[in-house]
Design a protein around this motif. Structure first.
Motif, short mmCIF file in Angstrom:
data_model
loop_
_atom_site.label_atom_id
_atom_site.label_comp_id
_atom_site.label_asym_id
_atom_site.label_seq_id
_atom_site.Cartn_x
_atom_site.Cartn_y
_atom_site.Cartn_z
N THR A 92 13.31 -2.66 -30.23
CA THR A 92 12.87 -3.31 -31.51
C THR A 92 11.17 -2.96 -31.36
N PHE A 93 10.72 -2.68 -32.59
CA PHE A 93 9.25 -2.62 -32.68
C PHE A 93 8.31 -3.15 -31.59
N GLY A 94 8.38 -4.43 -31.56
CA GLY A 94 7.70 -5.44 -30.86
C GLY A 94 7.98 -5.07 -29.41
N ALA A 95 9.21 -5.21 -29.01
CA ALA A 95 9.59 -4.79 -27.64
C ALA A 95 8.99 -3.52 -26.99
N ALA A 96 9.31 -2.53 -27.83
CA ALA A 96 9.07 -1.21 -27.63
C ALA A 96 7.52 -0.81 -27.44
N SER A 97 6.77 -1.60 -28.06
CA SER A 97 5.15 -1.45 -27.96
C SER A 97 4.65 -1.95 -26.66
N LEU A 98 5.42 -2.77 -25.95
CA LEU A 98 5.29 -2.99 -24.64
C LEU A 98 5.84 -1.93 -23.58
N GLY A 99 6.63 -1.09 -23.98
CA GLY A 99 7.48 0.21 -23.33
C GLY A 99 6.19 1.09 -22.70
N GLY A 100 6.72 1.44 -21.56
CA GLY A 100 5.72 2.46 -20.80
C GLY A 100 6.41 3.71 -20.54
N ILE A 101 7.36 4.02 -21.01
CA ILE A 101 8.18 5.39 -20.58
C ILE A 101 7.96 6.23 -21.76
N PRO A 102 7.04 7.23 -21.57
CA PRO A 102 6.68 8.01 -22.50
C PRO A 102 7.83 8.68 -23.60
N LEU A 103 8.93 9.11 -22.69
CA LEU A 103 9.79 9.63 -23.80
C LEU A 103 10.75 8.71 -24.82
N PHE A 104 10.74 7.53 -24.30
CA PHE A 104 11.34 6.76 -25.36
C PHE A 104 10.19 6.02 -26.10
N HIS A 105 9.02 5.71 -25.61
CA HIS A 105 8.27 4.92 -26.35
C HIS A 105 6.85 5.41 -27.05
N GLU A 106 6.41 6.66 -26.88
CA GLU A 106 5.28 7.30 -27.10
C GLU A 106 5.02 7.29 -28.47
N ARG A 107 6.09 7.66 -29.19
CA ARG A 107 5.98 8.21 -30.64
C ARG A 107 5.91 6.84 -31.50
N PHE A 108 6.32 5.74 -30.88
CA PHE A 108 6.17 4.54 -31.77
C PHE A 108 5.15 3.63 -31.53
N SER A 109 4.52 3.77 -30.19
CA SER A 109 3.46 2.92 -29.74
C SER A 109 2.60 2.60 -31.02
N ARG A 110 1.90 3.75 -31.54
CA ARG A 110 0.81 3.38 -32.47
C ARG A 110 1.24 2.51 -33.53
N PHE A 111 2.54 2.43 -33.81
CA PHE A 111 3.02 1.36 -35.07
C PHE A 111 2.76 -0.12 -34.65
N GLY A 112 2.78 -0.35 -33.19
CA GLY A 112 3.10 -1.54 -32.52
C GLY A 112 1.99 -2.32 -32.41
N LEU A 113 2.27 -3.30 -31.47
CA LEU A 113 1.20 -4.46 -31.38
C LEU A 113 0.09 -3.89 -30.38
N PRO A 114 -0.78 -4.88 -30.57
CA PRO A 114 -2.13 -4.59 -29.41
C PRO A 114 -1.48 -4.56 -28.04
N VAL A 115 -1.33 -3.50 -27.29
CA VAL A 115 -0.90 -3.54 -25.94
C VAL A 115 -1.91 -2.93 -24.92
N ARG A 116 -2.35 -3.41 -23.91
CA ARG A 116 -3.07 -2.79 -22.90
C ARG A 116 -2.06 -2.45 -21.65
N GLN A 117 -1.66 -1.11 -21.46
CA GLN A 117 -0.69 -0.59 -20.59
C GLN A 117 -1.62 -0.10 -19.32
N VAL A 118 -1.41 -0.90 -18.18
CA VAL A 118 -1.81 -0.63 -16.93
C VAL A 118 -0.71 -0.32 -15.74
N ALA A 119 -1.47 0.28 -14.91
CA ALA A 119 -0.78 0.85 -13.83
C ALA A 119 -0.20 0.13 -12.75
N GLY A 120 -0.94 -1.15 -12.41
CA GLY A 120 -0.26 -2.13 -11.51
C GLY A 120 -1.51 -3.15 -11.31
#
Ligand SMILES: *Cc1c(COP(=O)(O)O)cnc(C)c1O
Length: 433
Positions: free
Chosen positions: A155-183
């Protein structure tokens, strides 16, 4: 209808999840029409059998057709299949919530909110988090921190948290404010202003599933909990995959004796029979939603099938099976057996296997890139999974060329040996030496 006619009709009108449909509908592709399941095995309409190597997309726990689950389903269906959870309640939902809270004792997790699947369990935790901070005088806390390669649903909210480019990149800019970090090291680099905007940290505990069965460093959950406590940031554990014994304990977080502010459960909750999810949270979060109706503090969120009595009755029966059959106590020798078999597999294919990762009863077998198959195509995890069908194993890969082995917990040592052997035979057949 014949199996062939069914398959043709499927190709003519269906659209499958996570499936390149041009390949699916190609004349040469023969979809498996699965028709029956017993224990860790499934059959197609024509009687061919396979071991269910990924627990029917990570859902099945006690095997297919477990009599106790079927009885619970039948008994509840005779009473009533569904009644509304908006303004009403029902016995299976109440008893299941009590059982889930008891499983988390001693912890602050004391409230259960039902949804339908992993994505909505996360969605619910995200919305509760945002509203919690709004109603706790800290509305600026609206950003989520999630990790690279994370998968938390579609879903859009859950996908905004996603960090797999193939699945998530195209939707991330529609989603929530998320800070993605490596570790976890990235947390130390955050400024006080960054931290002040954080609503919650979201993580798949111990192991990232869709990312390729990647393990986190030991002690990370403990350190994350301490960091979140120090900065008053909420902590969300996505145990949609890891819950219900997969990692060797009922919940993965128990291995580090850490509990979150939100525990999201789904896939294995009903043992794999029906869709059902639960988001558990603390009294602290819950209390922020109390007030007179006109104060507007109510959590206006829900789904038509929340608290579905059929699914809850089956989930309760699944928890009873855990107790009656000592499912968790039976796991360590199976986990050892799996480790032993995987080590032999790695030794047999030192060049073609990059790495094998195991977390409890979950395994990811990563193919070494750069090799060719005997058909002259690149050796991929997908090709090996397809070939493994001919040796009696059904599974599919995750990201990073990784074959998933995640058997139902009822799988025997014989089943485990069969699964690993099928991967070995498939590799042997695919590769050119
Ligand atoms: C599968 C999965 C989800 C999403 O669950 P669905 O039931 O497919 O919506 C979320 N998080 C993790 C870790 C998962 O493995």
């Amino acid at each position: 209808m014949t199996t062939r006619e069914l398959a043709e009709l499927d190709k003519a009108i269906l659209w499958h999840p996570f499936t390149p449909m041009r390949e699916w509908t190609a004349p040469a592709h023969e979809p498996l029409v699965l028709a029956r399941g017993r224990g860790a095995w499934v059959w197609d309409r024509d009687g061919r059998a396979w071991l269910d190597g990924n627990s029917s997309i990570w859902t099945n726990i006690h095997g297919h057709g477990h009599p106790k689950l079927l009885a619970a389903l039948r008994e509840q269906a005779e009473r009533v299949a569904h009644t509304s959870f908006l303004g009403f309640t029902n016995e299976p939902a109440i008893r299941l919530a009590a059982a889930l809270v008891a499983l988390c004792a001693p912890s602050a997790l004391a409230r259960v909110f039902y949804t339908d699947d992993g994505s909505t369990a996360i969605e619910c935790a995200l919305k509760m988090t945002v509203q919690f901070w709004q109603q706790s005088g800290r509305p600026q806390r609206r950003e989520f921190l999630a990790f690279d390669h994370a998968y938390h649903g579609d879903t859009f909210g859950a996908a905004s948290l996603g960090g797999i480019p193939l699945f998530h990149e195209r939707f991330s800019r529609f989603g929530l404010p998320v800070r993605q970090v490596a570790g976890e090291a990235s947390l130390e680099a955050l400024s006080a202003e960054d931290i002040d905007r954080l609503a919650a940290v979201v993580i798949e505990p111990l192991i990232q599933g869709a990312a390729g069965m990647r393990r986190w460093p030991e002690g990370m959950l403990r350190r994350l909990r301490a960091w979140c406590d120090a900065h008053d940031v909420l902590l969300i554990f996505d145990e949609v995959m890891t819950g219900f014994g997969r990692t060797g304990t009922m919940f993965a977080c128990q291995q580090e004796a850490v509990w979150p502010d939100f525990l999201c459960l789904a896939k294995g909750l009903t043992g794999g029979l029906l869709p059902l999810a639960a988001t558990l949270t603390t009294g602290r979060v819950y209390d922020a939603f109390l007030g007179a109706p006109e104060e507007g503090k109510t959590f206006f969120y829900g789904h038509s099938y929340c608290g579905n009595p059929l699914a809850c009755a089956v989930a309760l029966a699944s928890l009873e099976i855990f107790r009656e059959e000592n499912v968790l106590a039976a796991l360590p020798p199976k986990i050892d057996h799996l480790r032993h078999e995987l080590a032999a597999l790695q030794a047999r294919f030192p060049q073609h296997l990059h790495e094998i990762r195991q977390c409890g009863f979950i395994a990811g077998i990563e193919i070494q890139r750069g090799h060719m198959t005997r058909h002259g195509a690149p050796l991929t995890a997908a090709a090996v999974c397809l070939a493994a069908r001919e040796f009696g194993l059904l599974t599919r890969p995750v990201m990073g060329e990784t074959i998933v082995l995640m058997l139902p917990l009822c799988a025997t040592e014989e089943d485990i040996a069969h699964a690993v052997s099928a991967v070995g035979q498939a590799l042997e057949r695919e590769i050119t030496r």
